[in-house]
Design a protein around this motif. Structure first.
Motif, mmCIF file in Angstrom:
data_model
loop_
_atom_site.group_PDB
_atom_site.id
_atom_site.type_symbol
_atom_site.label_atom_id
_atom_site.label_comp_id
_atom_site.label_asym_id
_atom_site.label_seq_id
_atom_site.Cartn_x
_atom_site.Cartn_y
_atom_site.Cartn_z
ATOM 1 N N LEU A 197 0.908 -1.169 -0.697
ATOM 2 C CA LEU A 197 0.033 0.251 0.030
ATOM 3 C C LEU A 197 0.878 1.595 0.558
ATOM 4 O O LEU A 197 1.859 1.207 1.128
ATOM 5 C CB LEU A 197 -1.083 0.205 1.117
ATOM 6 C CG LEU A 197 -2.350 -0.961 1.183
ATOM 7 C CD1 LEU A 197 -2.447 -1.318 3.274
ATOM 8 C CD2 LEU A 197 -2.858 -0.276 0.682
ATOM 9 N N ARG A 198 0.891 2.015 -0.311
ATOM 10 C CA ARG A 198 0.886 3.246 -0.981
ATOM 11 C C ARG A 198 0.993 4.248 0.536
ATOM 12 O O ARG A 198 -0.290 4.759 0.892
ATOM 13 C CB ARG A 198 0.568 4.523 -2.146
ATOM 14 C CG ARG A 198 1.541 5.365 -2.121
ATOM 15 C CD ARG A 198 1.414 6.451 -3.161
ATOM 16 N NE ARG A 198 0.166 7.411 -3.793
ATOM 17 C CZ ARG A 198 -0.804 7.097 -3.692
ATOM 18 N NH1 ARG A 198 0.188 7.926 -5.267
ATOM 19 N NH2 ARG A 198 -1.850 8.139 -3.807
ATOM 20 N N SER A 248 -10.801 4.905 -0.219
ATOM 21 C CA SER A 248 -9.677 4.936 0.859
ATOM 22 C C SER A 248 -8.637 3.536 1.478
ATOM 23 O O SER A 248 -9.311 3.275 2.447
ATOM 24 C CB SER A 248 -8.911 6.349 1.369
ATOM 25 O OG SER A 248 -9.839 7.484 0.751
ATOM 26 N N GLU A 291 -4.061 6.487 0.970
ATOM 27 C CA GLU A 291 -3.022 7.143 0.503
ATOM 28 C C GLU A 291 -2.900 8.434 0.257
ATOM 29 O O GLU A 291 -1.763 9.193 0.138
ATOM 30 C CB GLU A 291 -4.069 6.822 -1.363
ATOM 31 C CG GLU A 291 -3.315 5.407 -1.837
ATOM 32 C CD GLU A 291 -5.035 4.359 -0.614
ATOM 33 O OE1 GLU A 291 -5.170 3.590 -1.373
ATOM 34 O OE2 GLU A 291 -5.971 5.360 0.015
ATOM 35 N N HIS A 292 -3.884 9.122 1.411
ATOM 36 C CA HIS A 292 -3.886 10.758 1.481
ATOM 37 C C HIS A 292 -4.341 11.057 2.469
ATOM 38 O O HIS A 292 -4.294 12.254 3.018
ATOM 39 C CB HIS A 292 -4.409 11.526 0.478
ATOM 40 C CG HIS A 292 -3.585 11.516 -1.588
ATOM 41 N ND1 HIS A 292 -4.333 10.236 -1.788
ATOM 42 C CD2 HIS A 292 -3.081 12.140 -1.829
ATOM 43 C CE1 HIS A 292 -3.535 10.163 -2.887
ATOM 44 N NE2 HIS A 292 -3.106 11.555 -3.212
ATOM 45 N N GLU A 318 -8.749 7.559 -5.177
ATOM 46 C CA GLU A 318 -8.826 6.101 -4.639
ATOM 47 C C GLU A 318 -10.483 6.070 -4.208
ATOM 48 O O GLU A 318 -11.282 5.148 -4.350
ATOM 49 C CB GLU A 318 -8.273 5.787 -3.886
ATOM 50 C CG GLU A 318 -7.876 7.034 -2.186
ATOM 51 C CD GLU A 318 -6.877 8.024 -2.642
ATOM 52 O OE1 GLU A 318 -6.620 8.554 -1.830
ATOM 53 O OE2 GLU A 318 -6.687 7.859 -3.959
ATOM 54 N N GLY A 354 -1.340 6.570 -9.768
ATOM 55 C CA GLY A 354 -2.161 6.079 -8.769
ATOM 56 C C GLY A 354 -3.326 7.127 -8.725
ATOM 57 O O GLY A 354 -4.464 6.877 -8.527
ATOM 58 N N ASP A 355 -3.305 8.461 -8.443
ATOM 59 C CA ASP A 355 -4.354 9.093 -8.845
ATOM 60 C C ASP A 355 -5.363 9.316 -10.093
ATOM 61 O O ASP A 355 -6.293 8.750 -10.143
ATOM 62 C CB ASP A 355 -3.554 10.290 -8.106
ATOM 63 C CG ASP A 355 -3.454 10.969 -6.959
ATOM 64 O OD1 ASP A 355 -3.826 9.674 -6.300
ATOM 65 O OD2 ASP A 355 -3.183 11.724 -6.135
#
Length: 763
Positions: free
Chosen positions: A529-530, A597, A600-601, A613, A759-760
């Motif tokens: 996972l990022r 989500s 990621e953020h 996501e 990714g985004d």
């Protein structure tokens, strides 16, 4: 009363009977099977009720302070004292009254609660309810607002019990069982004590005849047979349009059939009764049914061939099995469908909507884990859209956009208390108008009647149809599989438009071990996972941030396993189409409402941000022989394109109100894919902050609008964001929005869309 059998037995029985899937009843004959597919050529009959059948005033209950009925009582410190006209209520900041329990509260009779009171300025009314054996649930509160000005400074409220729907995803509405009501008068934001005078309470039956001026009126009896009103009828979570009549009375309706027509009827009862169907010509054999209050909808299919295409009248007589019952039982009569052979070539259309599914957790969208073998097969045999933007980051606005072809700022269904207006034309309505039999299997309350999305469905299910007042699991694809199979098996020769909305992989992630193990054993081969960027790791709005990585990895694994679980149910559907030999004439559309989500953020779950996501979703179409196989469409699409595209492919007229693009010509190779702008919109829980994402190609601009309250933010977002951002992006801009996105943003906008996000932007 015998206990109800567990699912899926009861579910299959309920839906099979409701859809008229059982074998023809004695006396009905075996309907002829024409060569062409059957189309719906008439919805509903013009039923005329005799005076006894229309006499629903016997179902009304009135409390007027005279003591003639058991009164409502004060709770939570509220005192109730008789006054000259009603009751004086005194207490704390909330004045609470509860009805006498089990006092003829039957949501299937569509009661209307009417309240009249004198209250101080700023006081509003809320109504909550409970079912048998339950407490009052905070997720079952209907805000009735300040009411309307009445005589002598009073306020009045009229609340249909059918509007009592659960606010939470796992809360069902009043149709699952209704035992007691609670009224609350309150002044928002204040804690001071209140005093009010309650003038009248009336619980009325809404089954008025068509000659009445409005809901709650006394049923019309001025003519020998008054026109019947049409209402939404619910039976064990299965909803139909139709009418009702009091047992002991009768009804008649004109019939002008074609030589190969069938007539499908649905019947249910609020008490034991006998119903007899015949026709005025005597050519149809009489059919008698006995119905009990706990029965599901009873489906009846009549072969109209004996009428030889000549006009006749369908006659219906009812009688209570207990003549002393008071009030007498009512017969619920679902809207009749007349079917006739239609033109060849019209497909079945199945819209399979999988909740909370992000595109980049699918192997068909580049994920390294084998989460979706069935969907990958469909993509190989059909068309896959590479870049699909959800209309929002949660179910209610996104699914409304799918149904209505409108962005969220247009349809306005952006909070849990807002429903789609009746003036909007839905995807189901477009197909129904074109002759399709329409059915929905919905297990998320935000995707059904609670959001006004039952419009256009001949049969619509609610979560109450799936066994319990509260869903105990989000693995609902399992309970949908069997009734969906039954529908397809018995209606293979008819035009079908079917919506399937399953909850898995929505949290809580609790997949069966058989689906978890194949992914778990991959261990280190699973993608990492990022992590959230350092400047975002501590941000968050009403969600948990910075979880331990181990727990996050386990959640992501279980999420993937639920995707695999749902994919297997999708595989069962594909196998059924193959087994029945109807795959070649079935347009199957697979889509999701939003993503999820995993930090990621700095956020978890969804309904948090407009990062990809939560917005990048899959959309796959398969129609063997009509759509190309193995094609990936690279352009940007969005939820609002789905309805016009399905309509265009099926040959259904596209309503002018839909704002999405009909991509059918692009998919068949008759037109190029054109550039487009897609919008996504989100309102936070308090309604005072909104975000709007404008995406064009690989560029993404996110604007945040703030206000002092829901009105300010919503108004600003609609005028500024929808006007400016969409206008700038679509209007003279090739102009401002694109200029903004390309200008100072090969920074922000392109950074979001192209930077660390393959990714985004691409999900």
């Amino acid at each position: 009363m015998a206990a109800r059998p567990p699912l899926p037995t009861r579910l299959r029985a309920a839906l099979v009977l409701a859809l008229g899937l059982a074998a023809p009843l004695p006396g009905c004959g075996e309907p002829a099977r024409p060569d062409g597919p059957l189309a719906v050529v008439q919805r509903g009959l013009d039923w005329r009720l005799d005076p006894l059948a229309a006499s629903f005033e016997r179902y009304e209950l009135t409390w007027d302070g005279t003591g003639s009925r058991a009164p409502w009582r004060g709770v939570g410190g509220t005192t109730v004292e008789p006054s000259a006209r009603g009751w004086t209520l005194t207490g704390a900041a909330r004045l609470k009254l509860v009805s006498p329990p089990t006092v003829a509260l039957d949501s299937q009779l569509q009661h209307l609660l009417q309240v009249e009171a004198r209250v101080p300025d700023g006081v509003v009314l809320a109504l909550s309810w409970r079912g048998p054996g339950q407490g009052f649930d905070p997720d079952r509160i209907h805000p009735a607002g300040p009411g309307q000005a009445g005589p002598g400074g009073s306020r009045t409220w009229a609340i249909p019990l059918a509007a009592l729907v659960g606010r939470d995803m796992q809360s069902s509405g009043a149709e699952a069982g209704l035992e007691q009501l609670r009224l609350e008068f309150l002044r928002p934001g204040e804690r001071a004590g209140l005093t009010a005078e309650l003038l009248a309470l009336r619980l009325r039956c809404r089954f008025a005849s068509g000659s009445d001026a409005g809901p709650g009126g006394t049923p019309g009896t001025s003519t020998p047979h008054a026109p019947a009103g049409v209402h939404r009828l619910a039976r064990h979570g299965v909803q139909l349009q139709g009418t009702a009549l009091v047992a002991g009375g009768g009804a008649r309706a004109a019939l002008t059939p074609g030589p190969d027509d069938r007539l499908r009827l649905w019947l249910a009862a609020t008490g034991p009764l006998r119903a007899t169907l015949s026709d005025s010509s005597g050519r149809l054999p009489p059919l008698t049914l006995e119905l009990a209050p706990d029965d599901d909808w009873r489906g009846v299919t009549l072969d109209l061939a004996p009428l030889l295409g000549e006009p006749s009248e369908l006659l219906l007589r009812t009688e209570p099995l207990d003549p002393t019952a008071e009030p007498p039982p009512a017969l619920l009569l679902g809207a009749a469908l007349r079917l006739a052979p239609g033109p060849r070539g019209a497909p079945h259309v199945i819209l399979y909507l999988e909740d909370t599914l992000r595109a980049d957790h699918l192997s068909s969208y580049g994920y390294s884990e084998p989460t979706d073998p069935t969907l990958a097969r469909l993509a190989a045999e059909g068309v896959r859209f590479e870049h699909v933007l959800a209309a929002s980051n949660w179910t209610r606005p996104s699914v409304t956009s799918i149904h209505s072809g409108l962005p969220a700022l247009r349809h306005g269904v952006v909070s849990r208390d807002v429903r789609l207006g009746a003036a909007a034309v839905t995807l189901a309505e477009a197909f129904a108008d074109a002759g399709w039999l329409t059915a929905s299997f919905v297990t998320n309350v935000h995707g059904g009647e609670a959001a006004g999305l039952h419009q256009g469905f001949d049969l619509a299910t609610t979560p109450a149809a799936y066994g319990a007042t509260m869903l105990t699991s989000t693995l609902t694809s399992e309970v949908l599989a069997e009734p969906l199979d039954a529908l397809l098996e018995q209606h293979a020769d008819e035009r079908l438009f079917v919506l399937v909305h399953s909850l898995d992989p929505h949290a809580p992630y609790a997949p069966p071990g058989s689906d978890l193990y194949p992914l778990q054993v991959r261990g280190a081969r699973r993608p990492a996972l990022r992590a959230a960027p350092a400047d975002e790791a501590e941000r968050g709005d009403e969600v948990r941030v910075g979880p331990q990585r181990g727990q996050l990895e386990r959640d992501a694994l279980r999420y993937d396993a639920e995707i695999l679980h749902n994919d297997q149910r999708l595989g069962r559907l594909v196998d059924t189409l193959d087994r029945l030999g109807i795959a070649q004439r079935t347009l199957l559309s697979f889509v999701s409402d939003h993503g999820e989500s995993f930090d990621e953020h700095g956020y978890l779950s969804h309904k948090s941000t407009l990062y990809q996501e939560e917005l990048a979703v899959p959309w796959v179409l398969r129609w063997p022989g009509r759509l190309p196989a193995g094609v990936a469409v690279p352009g940007l699409t969005s939820h609002i394109d789905l309805a016009p595209t399905l309509a265009g492919l099926a040959g259904v007229p596209v309503p002018p109100s839909w704002e999405g693009r009909d991509l059918s010509a692009t998919l068949t190779g008759d037109a190029p894919m054109r550039d487009a702008i897609a919008l996504s919109h989100f309102v936070n829980g308090s309604g005072d902050v909104q975000q709007l994402a404008v995406v064009r190609g690989t560029l993404k601009l996110v604007a945040e609008v703030q206000g002092d309250g829901p009105g300010d933010a919503q108004g600003d977002a609609q005028s500024d964001a929808h006007g400016d951002a969409q206008g700038d992006a679509q209007g003279d801009a090739q102009g401002d929005a694109q200029g903004d996105a390309q200008g100072d943003a090969q920074g922000d906008a392109q950074g979001d869309a192209q930077g660390d996000a393959q990714g985004d932007a691409q999900g």
